[in-house]
Enzyme design. Structure first.
Site, PDB file in Angstrom:
ATOM      1  N   SER A   1      14.319  -5.886   6.576  1.00 57.25           N
ATOM      2  CA  SER A   1      14.706  -5.562   7.942  1.00 57.25           C
ATOM      3  C   SER A   1      14.931  -4.053   8.002  1.00 57.25           C
ATOM      4  O   SER A   1      14.155  -3.280   7.448  1.00 57.25           O
ATOM      5  CB  SER A   1      15.956  -6.359   8.330  1.00 57.25           C
ATOM      6  OG  SER A   1      16.350  -6.073   9.656  1.00 57.25           O
TER       7      SER A   1
ATOM      8  N   TYR B   1      10.669  -2.160  18.395  1.00 57.51           N
ATOM      9  CA  TYR B   1      10.911  -2.274  16.952  1.00 57.51           C
ATOM     10  C   TYR B   1      12.252  -2.942  16.678  1.00 57.51           C
ATOM     11  O   TYR B   1      12.358  -3.799  15.799  1.00 57.51           O
ATOM     12  CB  TYR B   1      10.866  -0.884  16.317  1.00 57.51           C
ATOM     13  CG  TYR B   1      11.021  -0.903  14.811  1.00 57.51           C
ATOM     14  CD1 TYR B   1      10.154  -1.631  14.013  1.00 57.51           C
ATOM     15  CD2 TYR B   1      12.038  -0.183  14.193  1.00 57.51           C
ATOM     16  CE1 TYR B   1      10.279  -1.645  12.638  1.00 57.51           C
ATOM     17  CE2 TYR B   1      12.181  -0.192  12.810  1.00 57.51           C
ATOM     18  CZ  TYR B   1      11.298  -0.917  12.033  1.00 57.51           C
ATOM     19  OH  TYR B   1      11.446  -0.934  10.670  1.00 57.51           O
TER      20      TYR B   1
ATOM     21  N   LYS C   1      12.864  -6.449  14.522  1.00 56.30           N
ATOM     22  CA  LYS C   1      13.781  -6.557  13.384  1.00 56.30           C
ATOM     23  C   LYS C   1      14.969  -7.476  13.703  1.00 56.30           C
ATOM     24  O   LYS C   1      15.482  -8.149  12.795  1.00 56.30           O
ATOM     25  CB  LYS C   1      14.266  -5.172  12.954  1.00 56.30           C
ATOM     26  CG  LYS C   1      13.175  -4.341  12.301  1.00 56.30           C
ATOM     27  CD  LYS C   1      12.549  -5.057  11.106  1.00 56.30           C
ATOM     28  CE  LYS C   1      11.527  -4.218  10.378  1.00 56.30           C
ATOM     29  NZ  LYS C   1      10.871  -4.957   9.271  1.00 56.30           N
TER      30      LYS C   1
ATOM     31  N   SER D   1       0.813  -1.217   0.000  1.00 53.04           N
ATOM     32  CA  SER D   1       0.000   0.000   0.000  1.00 53.04           C
ATOM     33  C   SER D   1       0.843   1.263   0.000  1.00 53.04           C
ATOM     34  O   SER D   1       0.355   2.340  -0.358  1.00 53.04           O
ATOM     35  CB  SER D   1      -0.952   0.010   1.208  1.00 53.04           C
ATOM     36  OG  SER D   1      -0.216  -0.041   2.416  1.00 53.04           O
TER      37      SER D   1
END
Length: 274
Positions: free
Chosen positions: A132, A146, A150, A10
Site C-alpha cells: 500500500s 491513487y 490504495k 522491474s
C-alpha cells in the site's frame, strides 16, 4: 527457506525485495509485465530465482504464473502484490481513460493475483504482502484516484486477514512513506488535462522536485519488510518511515476529533423505527 512470488519486479521495491530474498538464500519467482526487463536478475542465483511474464490485469496470466511456480518449486509461501502505479491530478481533471487502467492494475490486478495464489497458500499457510502506501492511510488533494486505489488495497487486505487466519495465512499491509525509488519517475502518470482551478493542490511540483531526492533509504525499508515476514508477531499494518507514521498519527487524531465532536448527537438520537 521461504519461496516468494513477487509481482512488479522491474523496478522499485519489487526488484529490491526479489534480490534481497534471493541473496539470503531463498527461492524467488520474480515477475514483470515485460519479462525482458528482469531476466538478468536470475543469472547469479543458480536456479533459486526464475523470472516470468505477468500482467496482473490478466487473470489467465496470473494462474499461469502460479502454475509455473508450483511446477518449478512445488509452491510458494510468500506472495507480494507489488505491481502498481499512480495517477496524480484532481478528481475533475482525471478521465476514465486515465483512472480506470490504474484501478485495473492496483486493485483488480491485486485481486486476480491473490485469487490465483490462494489455493496454493491455503495448503501450507504463509504470508501475503500487499504494498500500500501512506496514500492508503490519508487522502489529500491532487492524488484522489491513487488514494482511492490504495484505500481499496487496505480494505481488501483487512478483509483477507480475517478470512485467511484459519488457514495460517498472514496478511501484511506495507505502507511506505517517500523512499528513493523511481516511483515519482516512471511509476507516476499525470492527468493530461490540468486545470488552473486546481493549481493549489497540484502534485506536479512535488513530483518534479522530489523525484530521486526522497529521504528514505529503500534498502533499509526492504530489511524491515524481511524482518516482519520472519517475525511471529508481525502487524497487519506496517507504516515505513517517519512520514508514514506522521500520516497515520494525523489521520488517527483527525478521525478521533470527528467522532468526539458529534458523539452526543449521533449516539443520543433515537434511530429506531418511528
Amino acid at each position: 527457506m521461504k519461496t516468494w512470488l513477487i509481482t512488479g519486479c522491474s523496478s522499485g521495491f519489487g526488484r529490491r525485495l526479489a534480490l534481497a530474498a534471493a541473496q539470503r538464500g531463498e527461492r524467488v519467482i520474480a515477475t514483470a509485465r515485460n519479462v525482458k526487463t528482469i531476466e538478468e536478475m536470475a543469472e547469479p542465483f543458480s536456479g533459486r530465482m526464475i523470472t516470468l511474464p505477468l500482467d496482473v490485469t490478466d487473470a489467465a496470466a496470473a494462474k499461469a504464473a502460479v502454475a509455473k511456480a508450483v511446477e518449478t518449486f512445488g509452491g510458494f509461501d510468500v506472495l507480494v502484490n507489488n505491481a502498481g502505479y499512480a495517477l496524480f491530478g484532481a478528481i475533475e481533471e482525471g478521465t476514465p481513460e486515465e483512472y480506470r487502467p490504474m484501478f485495473e492494475v492496483n486493485v483488480f490486478g491485486l485481486i486476480e493475483t491473490t485469487r490465483a495464489a490462494l489455493p496454493v497458500l491455503r495448503r501450507s499457510g504463509g504470508t501475503i504482502i500487499n504494498m500500500s502506501s501512506g496514500a492508503g492511510i490519508e487522502g489529500r488533494g491532487g492524488g484522489g484516484y491513487y488514494h482511492a486505489a490504495k484505500f481499496a488495497v487496505e480494505g481488501i487486505s483487512e478483509a483477507l486477514a480475517g478470512e485467511l487466519k484459519p488457514f495460517g495465512i498472514r496478511v501484511l499491509i506495507v505502507e511506505p512513506g517517500p523512499f528513493r525509488t523511481d516511483f515519482l519517475g516512471r511509476s507516476i502518470t499525470m492527468a493530461a488535462s490540468e486545470m488552473p482551478e486546481y493549481a493549489a493542490s497540484s502534485r506536479r511540483h512535488y513530483r518534479e522536485t522530489n523525484n530521486g531526492n526522497q529521504g528514505g533509504d529503500p534498502d533499509k525499508a526492504i530489511a524491515i519488510i524481511l524482518q516482519a515476514v520472519d517475525a511471529d508477531d508481525a502487524p497487519l499494518h506496517l507504516p515505513l518511515g517517519p512520514i508514514a507514521h506522521s500520516i497515520a498519527e494525523r489521520k488517527l487524531a483527525s478521525f478521533r476529533s470527528d467522532i468526539d465532536a458529534w458523539r452526543d448527537i449521533t449516539i443520543a438520537t433515537d434511530f429506531g423505527r418511528p
